[in-house]
Scaffold this motif. Structure first.
Motif: not given
Length: 439
Positions: A38-40, A59-63, A90-94
């Motif tokens: 999702e972030c990617v 890369v930052a999104a994956v991390l 980013m990171g709605l699921l997070l």
């Protein structure tokens, strides 16, 4: 154990690192992979907005999305990463999974409230700015109040919903744990009750054995002692006076029949059980039932057992053996409760038996005093004549007579005294209160 409080012991009960079960590892890894994807997917849009290369942003999104794999170990860190990713949209699921895990974990409520407020405010702010930017590109923008309503609804719902679900799961787990602890406590209490029941059964068994032994001693010792005395007298007078020997033999037979009758009565109380063999309780429980029945209501032998009125016959039996017994009664004749009268009878019976055993031929006094709230009895004998002690003086003794008398008297709250007299004889005295209403 909750999601965040899983232990870090590997291999114990299927646990791996901080995961309680192996399937928890699979679940968290899958969630982390979905969050990273999702972030990617949102990385190019954010990179174009801020003018950064796509590769480092991806890369930052994956991390950032992969941090979700640590949610059970460090739930606060996961939520803080979600707050950091808010400006990038980013990171709605997070956010959703992180808040749920934070609420379920043993984290102070103030920390949960603070992080929830930060996510709500930050989400609403980022969403409002995105709506303003989008409205600036259209010809007919939405009304401001409607745009604010959409922003507040979406920004609050996607934050509050996981918190409410986490609170429900946390409360349910605590309820289950409390019920489990209560069940364990009840199990421990039942085990203690079972142990106490066994102790009570053992106590009842000992008490019943003691009572049976005391009753057997009272019946057998007195009757058999008289039978031995009479048999010795028969041997002495048979050559000289056959008629007297015949009378003494008849007395011996009568005493033997009386002893057998009393023994059958006591044994019948123990053996009586109308239930089938398969339904009969354990002997220990049977003894407990007998003991409780004796406490709850007068037993059959207490109602039909020996009474004070039978003392004259008891003394008469001793006189027939040649013993000089003086029986005196004081006070107005009255009725006492069955246990009191039975105990007085047994005390006199055992005291006369001891005279037959140890002081054959001695002059004996039996005094009974009836009082308003108590009854007193005294059995005192003089020292036996040295050369005329008679055959009864050699009778064996088990040493339980005085102990049994004392137990009977003290069980009813009375006083018991025994010991030698100044003249060389022996005295037995008992005072028993009549604390219950006479029958």
């Amino acid at each position: 154990m909750n999601d965040a409080g899983a232990g870090a012991v590997e291999g114990k009960g299927g646990a791996v690192l901080w995961w309680p079960r192996r399937r928890s590892v699979v679940l968290d890894v899958c969630l982390a992979v979905v969050s990273a994807l999702e972030c990617v997917l949102m990385a190019p849009s954010f990179a174009a907005t801020v003018g950064l290369p796509v590769a480092p942003v991806a890369v930052a999104a994956v991390l950032g999305g992969s941090v979700l794999v640590l949610r059970r170990r460090w739930p606060i860190a996961v939520v803080l990463v979600a707050v950091a990713l808010l400006p990038a949209q980013m990171g709605l699921l997070l956010v959703v999974v992180g808040l749920y895990t934070l609420t379920v974990a043993d984290v102070p409520r103030r920390v949960i409230a603070l992080l929830t407020a930060m996510l709500s405010f930050g989400g609403c702010l980022v969403l409002y700015l995105a709506v303003l930017e989008e409205q600036s590109r259209v010809e007919q923008p939405l009304p401001t109040w409607f745009a604010l309503l959409i922003v507040l609804t979406f920004g609050v719902v996607h934050v509050v919903a996981p918190v409410l679900v986490g609170m429900y799961v946390r409360a349910r787990r605590r309820l289950v744990e409390s019920l489990r602890e209560r069940a364990d406590g009840l199990e421990r209490e039942l085990s203690l009750l079972a142990e106490r029941a066994e102790e009570r059964a053992e106590w009842a068994r000992r008490e019943e054995r003691t009572r049976i032994a005391r009753d057997m001693h009272d019946v057998v010792a007195h009757r058999v002692s008289l039978m031995v005395v009479h048999s010795a007298a028969i041997q002495a007078v048979a050559p000289k006076d056959p008629e007297k020997a015949a009378r003494n033999a008849a007395l011996v037979g009568e005493m033997g029949r009386q002893a057998l009758t009393e023994l059958r009565t006591m044994l019948g109380v123990l053996r009586t059980d109308d239930r089938p063999e398969a339904e009969r309780p354990d002997p220990a429980l049977r003894l407990a039932e007998i003991a409780s029945a004796r406490t709850a209501a007068p037993a059959e032998e207490d109602r039909d057992g020996p009474r004070l009125a039978g003392l004259a016959d008891l003394v008469g039996q001793s006189r027939q053996t040649g013993m000089a017994v003086d029986f005196q009664e004081e006070g107005e004749r009255r009725r006492y409760t069955a246990p009191v009268e039975r105990t007085v009878y047994r005390v006199v019976q055992e005291a006369l038996t001891n005279v037959h055993k140890h002081a054959g031929g001695a002059t004996t006094l039996v005094r009974l005093a009836r009082r308003e709230e108590e009854v007193a009895v005294l059995v005192q004998n003089d020292p036996p004549p040295g050369a005329e002690a008679g055959p009864g003086a050699s009778l064996p003794s088990g040493g339980n007579g005085l102990l049994g008398m004392r137990e009977r008297v003290t069980a009813l709250g009375g006083g018991f005294v025994s010991g030698p007299t100044d003249r060389g004889g022996f005295r037995v005295s008992a005072v028993i209160p009549d604390r219950e209403e006479a029958a």
